[in-house]
Design an enzyme around this catalytic site. Structure first.
Site, PDB file in Angstrom:
ATOM      1  N   GLU A 182       0.820  -1.224   0.000  1.00  0.00           N
ATOM      2  CA  GLU A 182       0.000   0.000   0.000  1.00  0.00           C
ATOM      3  C   GLU A 182       0.852   1.272   0.000  1.00  0.00           C
ATOM      4  O   GLU A 182       0.797   2.081   0.934  1.00  0.00           O
ATOM      5  CB  GLU A 182      -0.964   0.003   1.183  1.00  0.00           C
ATOM      6  CG  GLU A 182      -2.022  -1.075   1.080  1.00  0.00           C
ATOM      7  CD  GLU A 182      -3.077  -0.999   2.185  1.00  0.00           C
ATOM      8  OE1 GLU A 182      -2.998  -0.096   3.036  1.00  0.00           O
ATOM      9  OE2 GLU A 182      -3.975  -1.856   2.181  1.00  0.00           O
ATOM     10  N   GLU A 364      -5.311  -8.230  -0.045  1.00  0.00           N
ATOM     11  CA  GLU A 364      -6.058  -7.888   1.180  1.00  0.00           C
ATOM     12  C   GLU A 364      -7.490  -7.577   0.797  1.00  0.00           C
ATOM     13  O   GLU A 364      -7.742  -6.833  -0.155  1.00  0.00           O
ATOM     14  CB  GLU A 364      -5.522  -6.626   1.867  1.00  0.00           C
ATOM     15  CG  GLU A 364      -4.321  -6.808   2.714  1.00  0.00           C
ATOM     16  CD  GLU A 364      -3.957  -5.533   3.481  1.00  0.00           C
ATOM     17  OE1 GLU A 364      -4.842  -4.704   3.800  1.00  0.00           O
ATOM     18  OE2 GLU A 364      -2.757  -5.377   3.762  1.00  0.00           O
TER      19      GLU A 364
END
Ligand code: IFM
Length: 458
Positions: A182, A364
């Site tokens: 991320e 995720e």
């Protein structure tokens, strides 16, 4: 960025027309990260990270929580591998704590830290679970932040050296490698919005961090490619719809810039060789000849972390003039207030296949809640089961529409240290009683195990 008007039927349950079975090769797994679960923060020579520092600062983490003990995974990893076996997981994505391997961030390696991941990796392989190793999930060594962290250009070299150490040590057994987790989140929260470590709010620092992290990624990929035979290398991106809170020109402009910083500033240069337009102009002073080629390294897969749409509004008091806006009141949300919109997940998957053309692993996806054991000691989480069911259905629909999705990792295996929210927001399919460290699989764990076992929705 999408116009608000296109967000129709937000979160409506899907009725999938696609094949009920996932391919046998589809990879089901779970994800975690080092700082969020390991604990043992001062053990066996681990150095401090920027999150250890942030946890000591006033009012940055709910309840004054820290990652000092977390899920004590450092000691309890055999139990956690046994849990994964019980769930039937085929793969496990974890991150390595850079300050455990290199307490000063560079220089002298810490043998005991290196040993820990040897034990973890060997345990996973013995259990028939494929290790997916992510090099960076936000715990930069504090010693490197003291030298300027990601705002300095040298950071790319520090990361490449760290990647080389990990690759030489684990590359004989680990073939799946991710550079960063991320990019858009930790650079924005850490350098533009004070929601993450190191907590800087400065345009220049944010732009420098974006560019240097991109360089680090490129250099890291090159190192992994040269040191790990048969490596399958990717990067893990957060990609979520960004929608103006209301359709004013100011909110639209805020959403457009937030969209670039959140969704585009990393995959675009890494996979298409250029920054998105608003960012390109601002970042130009930090870009040197040859940088874009250094960043754009061939990759084997695209890691997608996806939750729900984000709403943006203009706020002149903020570093970039954008802030998080409110979702429409009628939009479904999780117990911790995150938006639920499975259709957006489906559309993101098809868009990413069209745009980047790489196999996608959902690295995720999951649902935060306030779970607690009932009087019978069991943890029922029907909201999470419904969330996962709707999102997996949407993924299946995306695949039927041509999205090249190869695997799905639920976030997360365990309840864990949820950054600024401390231990209050629980994302695990396994409940953790942080007082006793007892693990209790939730009803979502049973649901997920049934999905993995059958290769079709229960
Ligand atoms: O816990 C985080 C994780 O570290 C990164 N992705 C989102 C999760 C939930 O907030």
């Amino acid at each position: 960025m999408v116009p608000r008007s296109s967000l129709i039927a937000a979160g409506r349950p899907m009725t999938s027309q696609s094949d009920p079975d996932f391919p046998a090769s589809f990879l089901w797994g779970a994800s975690t990260s080092s700082y969020q679960i390991e604990g043992a923060a001062r053990e066996d020579g681990r150095g401090p990270s920027i999150w250890d520092t942030r946890c000591l600062m006033k009012d940055r983490v709910a309840n004054g929580d820290t990652g000092d003990v977390a899920c004590d995974h450092y000691h309890r990893y055999p139990e956690d591998i046994a849990l994964m076996t019980r769930l039937g997981l085929k793969a496990y994505r974890f991150s390595v704590a850079w300050p455990r391997l290199l307490p000063e961030g560079r220089g002298q390696a810490n043998e005991k830290g290196l040993d820990f991941y040897d034990r973890l990796i060997d345990g996973l392989l013995e259990a028939g679970i494929e290790p997916w190793l992510c090099l960076y999930h936000w715990d930069l060594p504090q010693a490197l932040d003291d030298r300027g962290g990601w705002t300095v250009r040298d950071s790319a070299g520090w990361f490449a050296d760290y990647a080389a150490l990990a690759a030489s040590r684990y590359g004989d057994r680990v073939k799946r490698w991710a550079t960063f987790n991320e990019f858009g989140v930790f650079t924005m929260f850490g350098y533009a919005i004070d929601w993450g470590a190191p907590g800087i709010t400065d345009r220049q620092a944010h732009l420098q961090a974006i560019h240097h992290v991109n360089l680090a990624h490129g250099d890291g990929v090159a190192v992994l490619r040269s040191l790990v035979r048969g490596a399958s290398i990717g990067a893990v991106h957060n990609v979520q719809l960004v929608v103006p809170e209301s359709e004013t020109p100011e909110n639209r402009a805020a959403a457009a810039l937030l969209d670039e910083h959140w969704n585009l500033a990393f995959p675009e240069p890494q996979l298409r060789g250029h920054y998105p337009p608003l960012t390109a102009e601002a970042i130009a002073p930090y870009v040197q000849a040859g940088d874009m080629a250094r960043i754009r390294q061939p990759l084997d897969w695209f890691g997608l972390n996806h939750y729900g749409p984000i709403f943006a509004k203009a706020d002149p008091a903020m570093t970039w003039g954008y802030a998080w806006g409110a979702a429409p009141p009628d939009m479904p949300s999780t117990d911790i207030g995150w938006t639920i919109h499975p259709d957006a997940f489906r559309d993101t998957l098809t868009m990413l296949t069209r745009r980047y053309g790489l196999p996608i692993y959902v690295t995720e996806n999951g649902c935060g809640g306030k779970d607690a054991p009932g009087p019978d000691g069991k943890v029922a989480d029907p909201g999470r089961v419904a969330f996962l069911d709707a999102y997996v259905r949407s993924m299946q629909e995306a695949m039927a529409q041509g999205a090249d999705v190869r695997g799905y990792f639920v976030w997360s295996l365990l309840d864990n240290f949820e950054w600024g929210a401390g231990y209050g927001n629980r994302f695990g399919i396994v409940y953790v009683d942080f007082a006793t460290q007892r693990r209790i699989p939730k009803s979502s764990a049973d649901w997920f195990a049934a999905l993995v076992r059958a290769g079709r929705l229960p």
